[in-house]
Design an enzyme around this catalytic site. Structure first.
Site, mmCIF file in Angstrom:
data_model
loop_
_atom_site.group_PDB
_atom_site.id
_atom_site.type_symbol
_atom_site.label_atom_id
_atom_site.label_comp_id
_atom_site.label_asym_id
_atom_site.label_seq_id
_atom_site.Cartn_x
_atom_site.Cartn_y
_atom_site.Cartn_z
ATOM 1 C CB CYS A 106 -1.021 -0.162 1.301
ATOM 2 S SG CYS A 106 -1.900 1.643 1.442
ATOM 3 C CB CYS A 120 -8.571 10.281 6.808
ATOM 4 S SG CYS A 120 -7.235 10.185 5.989
#
Ligand code: SAH
Length: 344
Positions: A106, A120
């Site tokens: 990722c 986030c």
């Protein structure tokens, strides 16, 4: 004059450079192999090139190499979280996840992010800058080298909004899937977006076979706007139309990501509305119990709520998976390793 970022060049561009330096054409192939196959960390490592040529390359080109600052390894499942330093001293995070079907990396696409999603951690300090194609590639190269294992899947789901760095992202994908490099299959690449409609439509026209994941996180515009400022720019109707177009043009099924936040978007009414919203879409839903960050007071949905939400969607014929939590012991939500490093 700034040196040219050699690892971000396509083979054709590299060949033009070699030509301009009045070198024989086969040098491009040799250099390309060192850069993208052997993943050399210096021009000096390129031992089949004469020393004089290596110094000419050094003068003309910048060789971007990332340096691991910290690596955290999960004792549970072998997940590794890397904190890398970029040439300018900025730091980014990347993660290696080991699955039965292969290794998945990722990567981050930007230093920070300017999308402002409320849950986030990557966006708390805004955007520092875009990553160059070489800096995206390097995350994959360094992790492959560090583990000595083949990377078969790449997900662009780390820090940053990939479609906000569109041209560099596209170049990265072309380099990553080039047969002269890692030759990763386009089908094994996933790009996740918060829903930038014009770029999604543009991506649909690129003749790529990558998977597009949409961060949906709500089934109504009101709730989505609460969680994601970008939803004020693009209403759900437009975003979901763009998903239809992406499937129609590419034949690739969508992934809809849905982070469950207790008391915000996890009611059975939301599940019902989500099923109605997605009934004509081609794709599946990936449920993610939200990863709490200390700067916000969002709380994970209870396990039984997550299960009930899943069952409700399945009853309506929607394919659903619950994201398996990898590296629970080293986790911290997206962007938290970088943040704890910056704050220390
Ligand atoms: N900017 C892109 C990709 C980066 S984030 C996007 O928005 O899709 C990758 C996924 O993780 C997105 O679905 C994002 O909404 C989600 N995410 C970010 N922080 C999270 C958190 N604390 N808990 C759960 N999911 C989170």
């Amino acid at each position: 004059m700034d040196r040219i970022d050699i690892k971000s060049l396509t083979f054709e561009e590299l060949s033009e450079q070699i030509h301009a330096m009045e070198l024989p054409a086969y040098r491009a192939g040799q250099i390309c192999q060192w850069l993208h196959e052997k993943q050399a960390v210096s021009f000096d490592e390129m031992t089949n090139l004469p020393a004089a040529l290596r110094s000419r390359l050094e003068e003309r080109f910048e060789l971007v190499v990332l340096k691991p600052v910290e690596v955290k390894i999960s004792a549970i499942d072998g997940t590794r979280k890397y904190l890398f330093a970029l040439p300018d001293g900025n730091v980014i995070e990347s993660v290696l996840m080991r699955y039965k079907h292969g290794n998945s990396v990722c990567i981050s696409s930007q230093v920070g992010c300017r999308m402002g999603c409320r849950f986030c951690a990557s966006t708390l300090d805004g955007l520092a800058r875009n990553l160059r194609p070489s800096e995206m590639l390097e995350q994959v190269y360094r992790i492959g080298r560090d583990t000595g294992e083949r990377v078969s899947n790449v997900v662009v789901m780390g820090s940053g909004e990939p479609l906000d760095n569109y041209d560099n992202l596209l170049r990265f994908i072309r380099l990553l899937t080039d047969e002269r490099g890692l030759n990763i299959s386009q089908r094994n690449i996933t790009v996740s977006t918060c829903g930038l409609v014009p770029q999604m439509l543009k991506l649909a026209e690129e003749d790529l076979q990558i998977t597009l994941a949409l961060s949906l996180h709500a089934s109504s515009d009101a709730t989505r706007r609460q969680l994601m400022p970008v939803a004020k720019r693009y209403p759900l109707s437009e975003v979901l139309d763009a998903c239809h177009t992406y499937f129609a043009k590419t034949g690739r099924r969508m992934t809809f990501e849905y982070s469950l936040v207790r008391g915000v978007n996890d009611s059975m009414e939301e599940a019902g509305a989500l099923a109605r919203l997605l009934k004509d879409q081609h794709g599946h839903v990936n449920l993610i119990p939200v990863n709490p960050i200390k700067e916000r007071d969002f709380v994970q949905s209870e396990r039984k709520t997550v299960e009930a939400f899943k069952n409700q969607l399945e009853k309506s014929g929607i394919n659903v998976t619950i994201r398996r939590e990898m590296g629970r012991d080293i986790h911290g939500a997206c962007g938290q390793l970088r943040r704890s490093y910056l704050m220390s």
